[in-house]
Design a protein around this motif. Structure first.
Motif, short mmCIF file in Angstrom:
data_model
loop_
_atom_site.label_atom_id
_atom_site.label_comp_id
_atom_site.label_asym_id
_atom_site.label_seq_id
_atom_site.Cartn_x
_atom_site.Cartn_y
_atom_site.Cartn_z
N GLY A 202 0.82 -1.21 0.00
CA GLY A 202 0.00 0.00 0.00
C GLY A 202 0.85 1.25 0.00
O GLY A 202 0.56 2.22 -0.73
N VAL A 203 1.91 1.25 0.80
CA VAL A 203 2.84 2.38 0.82
C VAL A 203 3.47 2.56 -0.56
O VAL A 203 3.53 3.67 -1.11
CB VAL A 203 3.93 2.18 1.90
CG1 VAL A 203 5.03 3.22 1.78
CG2 VAL A 203 3.31 2.18 3.30
N LEU A 204 3.95 1.46 -1.12
CA LEU A 204 4.56 1.52 -2.46
C LEU A 204 3.57 2.01 -3.51
O LEU A 204 3.93 2.84 -4.36
CB LEU A 204 5.10 0.14 -2.85
CG LEU A 204 6.33 -0.36 -2.12
CD1 LEU A 204 6.56 -1.84 -2.41
CD2 LEU A 204 7.55 0.47 -2.48
N ALA A 205 2.34 1.52 -3.46
CA ALA A 205 1.34 1.94 -4.45
C ALA A 205 1.13 3.44 -4.41
O ALA A 205 1.03 4.09 -5.47
CB ALA A 205 0.02 1.20 -4.20
N GLY A 206 1.08 4.01 -3.22
CA GLY A 206 0.93 5.47 -3.09
C GLY A 206 2.11 6.21 -3.69
O GLY A 206 1.94 7.22 -4.38
N LEU A 207 3.30 5.72 -3.44
CA LEU A 207 4.50 6.34 -4.01
C LEU A 207 4.53 6.22 -5.52
O LEU A 207 4.85 7.18 -6.23
CB LEU A 207 5.76 5.73 -3.39
CG LEU A 207 5.97 6.01 -1.91
CD1 LEU A 207 7.10 5.14 -1.36
CD2 LEU A 207 6.27 7.49 -1.69
N TYR A 208 4.18 5.06 -6.04
CA TYR A 208 4.15 4.86 -7.49
C TYR A 208 3.11 5.77 -8.14
O TYR A 208 3.37 6.38 -9.18
CB TYR A 208 3.85 3.41 -7.84
CG TYR A 208 4.91 2.41 -7.41
CD1 TYR A 208 6.26 2.74 -7.38
CD2 TYR A 208 4.55 1.13 -7.01
CE1 TYR A 208 7.22 1.82 -6.98
CE2 TYR A 208 5.50 0.21 -6.61
CZ TYR A 208 6.83 0.56 -6.59
OH TYR A 208 7.78 -0.36 -6.19
N GLU A 209 1.95 5.90 -7.52
CA GLU A 209 0.90 6.78 -8.05
C GLU A 209 1.41 8.22 -8.14
O GLU A 209 1.11 8.93 -9.10
CB GLU A 209 -0.34 6.73 -7.17
CG GLU A 209 -1.17 5.49 -7.31
CD GLU A 209 -2.00 5.46 -8.58
OE1 GLU A 209 -2.34 6.52 -9.13
OE2 GLU A 209 -2.31 4.33 -9.02
N SER A 210 2.22 8.63 -7.15
CA SER A 210 2.70 10.01 -7.12
C SER A 210 3.63 10.34 -8.29
O SER A 210 3.84 11.51 -8.60
CB SER A 210 3.41 10.30 -5.79
OG SER A 210 4.69 9.70 -5.74
N ILE A 211 4.17 9.32 -8.96
CA ILE A 211 5.02 9.55 -10.14
C ILE A 211 4.36 9.05 -11.43
O ILE A 211 5.03 8.87 -12.44
CB ILE A 211 6.42 8.94 -9.96
CG1 ILE A 211 6.35 7.42 -9.76
CG2 ILE A 211 7.17 9.61 -8.81
CD1 ILE A 211 7.69 6.71 -9.86
N GLY A 212 3.06 8.81 -11.35
CA GLY A 212 2.33 8.45 -12.55
C GLY A 212 2.30 6.97 -12.89
O GLY A 212 1.92 6.59 -13.99
N MET A 213 2.69 6.13 -11.95
CA MET A 213 2.67 4.68 -12.17
C MET A 213 1.41 4.12 -11.53
O MET A 213 1.30 4.10 -10.31
CB MET A 213 3.90 4.02 -11.56
CG MET A 213 5.23 4.53 -12.08
SD MET A 213 5.57 4.05 -13.76
CE MET A 213 5.94 2.34 -13.52
N GLY A 214 0.48 3.66 -12.35
CA GLY A 214 -0.76 3.12 -11.83
C GLY A 214 -0.66 1.64 -11.53
O GLY A 214 0.20 0.93 -12.04
N ARG A 215 -1.56 1.18 -10.67
CA ARG A 215 -1.66 -0.24 -10.31
C ARG A 215 -0.29 -0.85 -9.96
O ARG A 215 0.06 -1.92 -10.41
CB ARG A 215 -2.33 -1.01 -11.43
CG ARG A 215 -3.79 -0.61 -11.65
CD ARG A 215 -4.46 -1.28 -12.83
NE ARG A 215 -4.26 -2.71 -12.80
CZ ARG A 215 -3.89 -3.43 -13.89
NH1 ARG A 215 -3.73 -2.84 -15.05
NH2 ARG A 215 -3.74 -4.72 -13.80
#
Length: 190
Positions: free
Chosen positions: A165-178
């Motif tokens: 969940g932490v990683l998903a939030g970080l990935y979303e912040s740089i435009g990486m979905g799912r």
């Protein structure tokens, strides 16, 4: 899910130690190890290895290789004792499971080592269980074979879910979905 009764943890531990020794004693083991560790250029997982705190491929790979071997030996031991590939898919921690994928990618070397030693390597993605928990069956088998598993890699399922969940939030912040499974990056514009 298999309905086969799992063997006693002590029986699995004894068999797993012999299986691990057999794998390591294989004529092509050094080449297998080198190939598995060289696989780093293709280790592009966003949710397996990165759940390890302060993950560093070069520093962590050798220890994680040993953990992957132990996981494969435990699964092979359960299979040897039950002849049930579904039962043999015991819970493995996510980072350790990810390492087994790098090892399984060395199909010819691992296959020859296993065949020469009469070992069945068990792994099927749609049957695998990455819901490892300390105090569970896999933990008991491991502990009886080699002592306590390193908690750095043998993370409980709930902690893996939290870290993902932490990683998903970080990935979303740089435009990486799912969690890296999609993005809207336009490379032509970059």
């Amino acid at each position: 899910m298999s309905h086969t009764e799992l063997p006693a943890a002590s029986t699995v531990a004894d068999a797993a130690k012999l299986i691990l020794d057999g794998i390591k004693g294989g004529r092509e083991f050094d080449a297998f190890k080198a190939a598995s560790l060289e696989y780093s250029e293709d280790w592009q997982c966003f949710t397996g290895f990165p759940v390890v705190q302060r993950w560093n491929l070069e520093a962590d790979a050798p220890a994680l290789f040993e953990e992957g071997l132990r996981a494969l030996a435990l699964k092979a031991a359960v299979y040897e004792l039950t002849a049930d590939d579904r039962a043999a898919e015991i819970p493995i921690a996510v980072p350790v499971d990810e390492m087994t994928h790098a090892m399984l990618a060395q199909a010819q070397l691992l296959g020859r080592i296993a065949e020469a030693r009469g070992i069945s390597i068990i792994h099927q993605t749609d049957q695998e269980h990455t819901d490892y928990r300390a105090g569970g069956y896999t933990h008991d088998c491991y502990r009886l074979a080699w002592g306590e598993p390193p908690v750095r890699y043998w993370l409980d399922h709930e902690e893996v879910v939290r870290r993902r969940g932490v990683l998903a939030g970080l990935y979303e912040s740089i435009g990486m979905g799912r969690s890296g499974r999609e993005h809207a990056l336009d490379f032509a514009a970059a």
